[in-house]
Scaffold this motif. Structure first.
Motif, PDB file in Angstrom:
ATOM      1  N   HIS A  68      56.095  43.633  47.263  1.00 57.02           N
ATOM      2  CA  HIS A  68      54.670  43.391  47.464  1.00 57.02           C
ATOM      3  C   HIS A  68      53.984  44.637  48.010  1.00 57.02           C
ATOM      4  CE1 HIS A  68      55.249  39.427  46.213  1.00 57.02           C
ATOM      5  NE2 HIS A  68      55.242  38.767  47.374  1.00 57.02           N
ATOM      6  N   ARG A  78      42.776  30.508  39.694  1.00 56.56           N
ATOM      7  CA  ARG A  78      41.627  29.753  40.198  1.00 56.56           C
ATOM      8  C   ARG A  78      40.837  29.195  39.024  1.00 56.56           C
ATOM      9  NH1 ARG A  78      37.029  32.948  43.361  1.00 56.56           N
ATOM     10  NH2 ARG A  78      37.052  33.930  41.303  1.00 56.56           N
ATOM     11  N   GLU A 138      47.677  37.022  46.285  1.00 62.26           N
ATOM     12  CA  GLU A 138      46.231  37.052  46.060  1.00 62.26           C
ATOM     13  C   GLU A 138      45.902  37.150  44.575  1.00 62.26           C
ATOM     14  OE1 GLU A 138      47.507  41.127  47.779  1.00 62.26           O
ATOM     15  OE2 GLU A 138      47.983  39.002  48.013  1.00 62.26           O
ATOM     16  N   ARG A 159      50.829  46.363  46.278  1.00 63.86           N
ATOM     17  CA  ARG A 159      49.539  46.568  46.948  1.00 63.86           C
ATOM     18  C   ARG A 159      49.145  48.044  46.942  1.00 63.86           C
ATOM     19  NH1 ARG A 159      51.622  42.175  50.257  1.00 63.86           N
ATOM     20  NH2 ARG A 159      50.253  40.366  49.929  1.00 63.86           N
ATOM     21  N   TRP A 211      46.500  33.740  43.091  1.00 61.53           N
ATOM     22  CA  TRP A 211      45.407  32.834  43.450  1.00 61.53           C
ATOM     23  C   TRP A 211      44.169  33.116  42.613  1.00 61.53           C
ATOM     24  CZ3 TRP A 211      40.584  34.131  45.381  1.00 61.53           C
ATOM     25  CH2 TRP A 211      39.779  33.064  45.779  1.00 61.53           C
ATOM     26  N   PHE A 212      43.857  34.402  42.436  1.00 62.40           N
ATOM     27  CA  PHE A 212      42.658  34.755  41.669  1.00 62.40           C
ATOM     28  C   PHE A 212      42.819  34.395  40.197  1.00 62.40           C
ATOM     29  CE2 PHE A 212      39.980  37.685  39.254  1.00 62.40           C
ATOM     30  CZ  PHE A 212      38.756  37.491  39.869  1.00 62.40           C
TER      31      PHE A 212
END
Length: 280
Positions: A20, A85, A78, A24, A81-82
Motif C-alpha cells: 500500500h 461507490r 480508498e 500511495r 471505495w471510490f
C-alpha cells in the motif's frame, strides 16, 4: 485468508502495508509534481519546473513494473471505495454517462491542443498550421485513448498531459486559435519606418525648445547609439517623392516641418513649421 475467516480472525492487513505504501507513492508523486509544476510555471522558475518533472517521474518505474491493470493501486482501500461507490440517483448516472460519451470529442480537442504546444515551442503557432497538425494528431490521440482503457499504466502519463491540454483549450476559448486574430495596431507600427510613441502615435516632426520655452532651430537629434533620429520615414507620401528618400533631407535639422500629399498636383508638398508657444 479462508482459514483466518473460518477461525474468526480479521484479514491480514499488516502484510499488505508495504504494498500500500508503494501504491500511495505512485499516486502522490505525480500529484505533487503537477502542483509544483504549475507553481514553477506561474513563478517562471525553470529550476522548480525541473524538480517538479523529476518528482512526477519517480513513480513511473513502480507503475510500469506493477502491470497493465496496476493492481497495487487498485487494491488501495480508498481506490476500491471510490471505484465501487454507486451513482446516487438517476441524475448522477445520466451525468456520468454523458461525460463518458464526450471522450471522443475530448480526444480531438486534445490533439489540437498538442499541436498548439508543439508549434508554439518550435516555430510559433499559426491557425492553418495548428489545424493541419491537429488533424494529423487526431488518430494518435484516439489510439492513446483506447490504449489507456486496456493499459491503466498509461494514465500516469496521459492524465498530466490531459491537464496541460485542458489549460491550452481554456486559453484558446478566451484568446482564440493562435494566429487567427488580426495583429494589433502596435504590432504594425513596431516595424513601420519613422518615429512612433507608445506604438500608436506617429511623430512627424520634433519642435525643440530651451528651458525658457523659446523655440530652437538647427537642432540635430541622435539616439543612444549615435544614430540620427528620423521622423520622415512614415509620412503619407513617403516613397513617392525623391526628396523624401534623400538622406540629406532625412537628416536635416529640426524643426523640419511636415510633408503631405497634394491632391491638386499629385506630389508631396512641404509645410514649414508654424509658430510654437510652449509654457515650461
Amino acid at each position: 485468508a479462508e482459514l483466518r475467516a473460518a477461525a474468526g480472525y480479521p484479514a491480514a492487513e499488516p502484510a499488505d502495508q508495504p504494498r500500500h505504501a508503494r501504491a500511495r507513492l505512485m499516486l502522490a508523486a505525480p500529484v505533487a509534481g503537477a502542483v509544483l509544476f504549475l507553481l514553477g510555471v506561474a513563478a517562471r522558475e525553470p529550476a522548480v519546473v525541473f524538480v517538479a518533472l523529476v518528482i512526477g517521474a519517480i513513480a513511473l518505474p513502480l507503475v510500469f513494473r506493477d502491470g497493465p491493470g496496476v493492481p497495487s493501486v487498485a487494491a488501495l482501500p480508498e481506490v476500491r471505495w471510490f471505484a465501487g461507490r454507486p451513482a446516487t440517483g438517476t441524475t448522477s448516472r445520466t451525468v456520468t454517462d454523458f461525460v463518458a460519451s464526450l471522450q471522443p470529442a475530448w480526444w480531438v480537442l486534445r490533439a489540437i491542443a498538442a499541436a498548439v504546444i508543439v508549434l508554439e515551442f518550435f516555430s510559433g503557432a499559426e491557425a492553418p498550421a495548428v489545424l493541419l497538425l491537429g488533424l494529423l494528431a487526431v488518430p494518435a490521440s484516439i489510439w492513446v485513448g483506447h490504449r489507456t482503457r486496456r493499459d491503466r499504466r498509461l494514465l500516469w502519463v496521459v492524465v498530466p498531459l490531459n491537464a496541460l491540454a485542458a489549460l491550452v483549450v481554456l486559453w484558446m476559448l478566451f484568446e482564440g486559435v493562435p494566429g487567427s486574430r488580426e495583429p494589433s495596431p502596435a504590432s504594425y507600427t513596431a516595424s513601420a519606418p519613422g518615429l512612433w510613441q507608445d506604438g500608436d502615435r506617429e511623430i512627424r516632426d520634433i519642435r525643440p525648445v530651451d528651458a525658457a520655452g523659446n523655440p530652437l532651430t538647427g537642432v540635430y537629434l541622435f539616439d543612444q547609439d549615435g544614430l540620427p533620429i528620423d521622423t520622415s520615414g512614415s509620412g503619407e507620401c513617403s516613397g513617392t517623392d525623391p526628396d523624401l528618400d534623400d538622406p540629406a533631407a532625412a537628416n536635416a535639422a529640426y524643426p523640419r516641418g511636415t510633408w503631405d500629399y497634394d491632391p491638386r498636383t499629385g506630389r508631396c508638398r512641404h509645410t514649414p513649421p508654424g509658430p510654437l508657444v510652449v509654457a515650461v
